[in-house]
Design an enzyme around this catalytic site. Structure first.
Site, PDB file in Angstrom:
ATOM      1  N   GLU A 142       2.026  -5.472   1.483  1.00 21.33           N
ATOM      2  CA  GLU A 142       3.228  -5.976   2.156  1.00 21.33           C
ATOM      3  C   GLU A 142       3.561  -7.397   1.707  1.00 21.33           C
ATOM      4  OE1 GLU A 142       1.714  -4.823   5.967  1.00 21.33           O
ATOM      5  OE2 GLU A 142       1.864  -2.763   5.232  1.00 21.33           O
TER       6      GLU A 142
ATOM      7  N   LYS B  93      -1.848  -6.676  11.344  1.00 25.10           N
ATOM      8  CA  LYS B  93      -0.480  -6.965  10.881  1.00 25.10           C
ATOM      9  C   LYS B  93       0.312  -7.737  11.953  1.00 25.10           C
ATOM     10  CE  LYS B  93      -0.871  -3.075   7.790  1.00 25.10           C
ATOM     11  NZ  LYS B  93      -0.223  -2.001   7.046  1.00 25.10           N
TER      12      LYS B  93
ATOM     13  N   GLU C 274      -5.624  -0.019  -2.207  1.00 29.47           N
ATOM     14  CA  GLU C 274      -4.675   0.502  -1.229  1.00 29.47           C
ATOM     15  C   GLU C 274      -3.446   1.042  -1.947  1.00 29.47           C
ATOM     16  OE1 GLU C 274      -5.247  -1.251   2.863  1.00 29.47           O
ATOM     17  OE2 GLU C 274      -4.124  -2.759   1.772  1.00 29.47           O
TER      18      GLU C 274
ATOM     19  N   HIS D  74      -2.098  -8.386  -0.104  1.00 26.37           N
ATOM     20  CA  HIS D  74      -1.838  -7.114   0.594  1.00 26.37           C
ATOM     21  C   HIS D  74      -0.487  -6.574   0.115  1.00 26.37           C
ATOM     22  CE1 HIS D  74      -0.625  -4.317   3.701  1.00 26.37           C
ATOM     23  NE2 HIS D  74      -1.914  -4.138   3.896  1.00 26.37           N
TER      24      HIS D  74
ATOM     25  N   SER E 164      -3.675   4.685   5.521  1.00 25.68           N
ATOM     26  CA  SER E 164      -3.733   5.747   6.536  1.00 25.68           C
ATOM     27  C   SER E 164      -5.147   6.265   6.795  1.00 25.68           C
ATOM     28  CB  SER E 164      -2.787   6.898   6.177  1.00 25.68           C
ATOM     29  OG  SER E 164      -1.456   6.423   6.073  1.00 25.68           O
TER      30      SER E 164
ATOM     31  N   GLY F 190       0.605   3.169   5.885  1.00 31.88           N
ATOM     32  CA  GLY F 190       1.520   3.336   7.010  1.00 31.88           C
ATOM     33  C   GLY F 190       2.374   4.595   6.928  1.00 31.88           C
TER      34      GLY F 190
ATOM     35  N   ASN G  90      -6.715  -4.488   9.932  1.00 32.26           N
ATOM     36  CA  ASN G  90      -5.608  -5.419   9.723  1.00 32.26           C
ATOM     37  C   ASN G  90      -4.559  -5.138  10.790  1.00 32.26           C
ATOM     38  OD1 ASN G  90      -3.405  -6.844   8.810  1.00 32.26           O
ATOM     39  ND2 ASN G  90      -3.173  -5.708   6.887  1.00 32.26           N
TER      40      ASN G  90
HETATM   41  P1  PGA Z   1      -2.463   1.826   7.385  1.00 25.87           P
HETATM   42  O1  PGA Z   1      -2.450   0.375   6.689  1.00 25.87           O
HETATM   43  O2  PGA Z   1      -3.897   2.135   7.717  1.00 25.87           O
HETATM   44  O3  PGA Z   1      -1.589   1.686   8.593  1.00 25.87           O
HETATM   45  O4  PGA Z   1      -1.919   2.778   6.366  1.00 25.87           O
HETATM   46  C1  PGA Z   1      -3.454   0.027   5.784  1.00 25.87           C
HETATM   47  C2  PGA Z   1      -3.266  -1.381   5.328  1.00 25.87           C
HETATM   48  O5  PGA Z   1      -2.127  -1.835   5.163  1.00 25.87           O
HETATM   49  O6  PGA Z   1      -4.252  -2.097   5.085  1.00 25.87           O
END
Ligand code: PGA
Length: 255
Positions: free
Chosen positions: A97, A11, A167, A95, A213, A173, A9
């Site tokens: 976010e 983003k 997740e 997701h 992560s 992140g 992803n």
């Molecule tokens: P990240 O994000 O690997 O940067 O932690 C994962 C995601 O949001 O799918």
């Protein structure tokens, strides 16, 4: 045996030239991993260009979101038909976010997921708890609610187009990753819930990605878990060697 699915992803990152370069670099290597479904999820504005760059490769094109409505007066929104037109194959729904930065509810995620599946696309429904919810022992409750509400009205016949991504919000992140035991515990719980919602054989066939992560250095142990069927990767998906390392780990773990 479930085929692992590793998706990156991207983003709100990368210029168009950078996105095309990253897609092209991955496309050049993807054929070496026939046992893994590989996906990339660029920003909407790069879907067309990246789609062109990967079109002769097995890399699947994904979108970060989609509107629940078919068309009309929805300024700023992107429809599933527009995505299909650009050869998008899968769409992320809910997701963290979208849920926690943009305030999307379970009800909206449900409408979006149904729209995605009805359009013939693969829907990746993302679920996961916040840190305070984990600390209050509410991880299972939160995931269950997000699954039950998110999958409402979903015809079992469409379950083949469904992927779940677990997740934990606190791991996204942040550099913090669930341990392999924490991931497996929740994935197993999610599969049991899917068996209640659908039936056991449907649940056994569904892929559950882990996200939060994931990097080349921790992918092998996460992928070694029996109910972890791939990864949804953020930051590490922006570097081709890191992302290939995760794909390599998935291929090796699921042999
Ligand atoms: P990240 O994000 O690997 O940067 O932690 C994962 C995601 O949001 O799918």
């Amino acid at each position: 045996m479930r085929k692992p699915f590793v998706a990156g992803n991207w983003k709100m990152n990368l210029t168009r030239a950078e996105a095309v370069a990253l897609g092209s670099a991955l496309a050049a290597k993807a054929a070496a991993f026939p046992a893994v479904d590989i996906g990339i999820v660029p920003a909407f504005v790069h879907l067309d260009a990246v789609g062109q760059a990967i079109k002769t490769s097995p890399v699947l094109l994904g979108a970060q979101d989609a509107c629940a409505e078919k068309n009309g007066a929805f300024t700023g929104a992107i429809s599933t038909a527009m995505l299909s037109d650009l050869a998008v194959k899968f769409v992320l729904v809910g997701h963290s976010e979208r849920r926690h930065v943009f305030g999307e509810s379970d009800a909206l995620c449900n409408k979006k997921l149904l729209a995605v599946l009805n359009a013939g696309l693969i829907g990746v429904l993302c679920v996961g708890e916040k840190i305070e919810e984990r600390q209050a022992n509410k991880t299972f409750d939160v995931c269950k609610t997000q699954l039950v509400e998110g999958l409402k009205g979903l015809d079992k016949a469409k379950a083949g187009q469904l992927v779940i991504a677990y997740e934990p919000v606190w791991a996204i992140g942040t550099g913090l990753t669930a341990t392999k035991e924490q991931a497996q515990e929740v994935h197993k719980f999610i599969r049991a819930e899917l068996a209640t919602i659908f039936d056991q054989s449907t649940a056994d066939a569904l892929r559950i990605q882990y996200g939060g992560s994931v990097k080349a250095s921790n992918a092998a142990e996460l992928m070694s878990q029996p109910d972890v069927d791939g990864a949804l990767v953020g930051g590490a998906a922006l570097k081709v060697e890191e992302f290939l390392g995760i794909i390599t780990a998935a291929a090796a773990a699921k042999k």
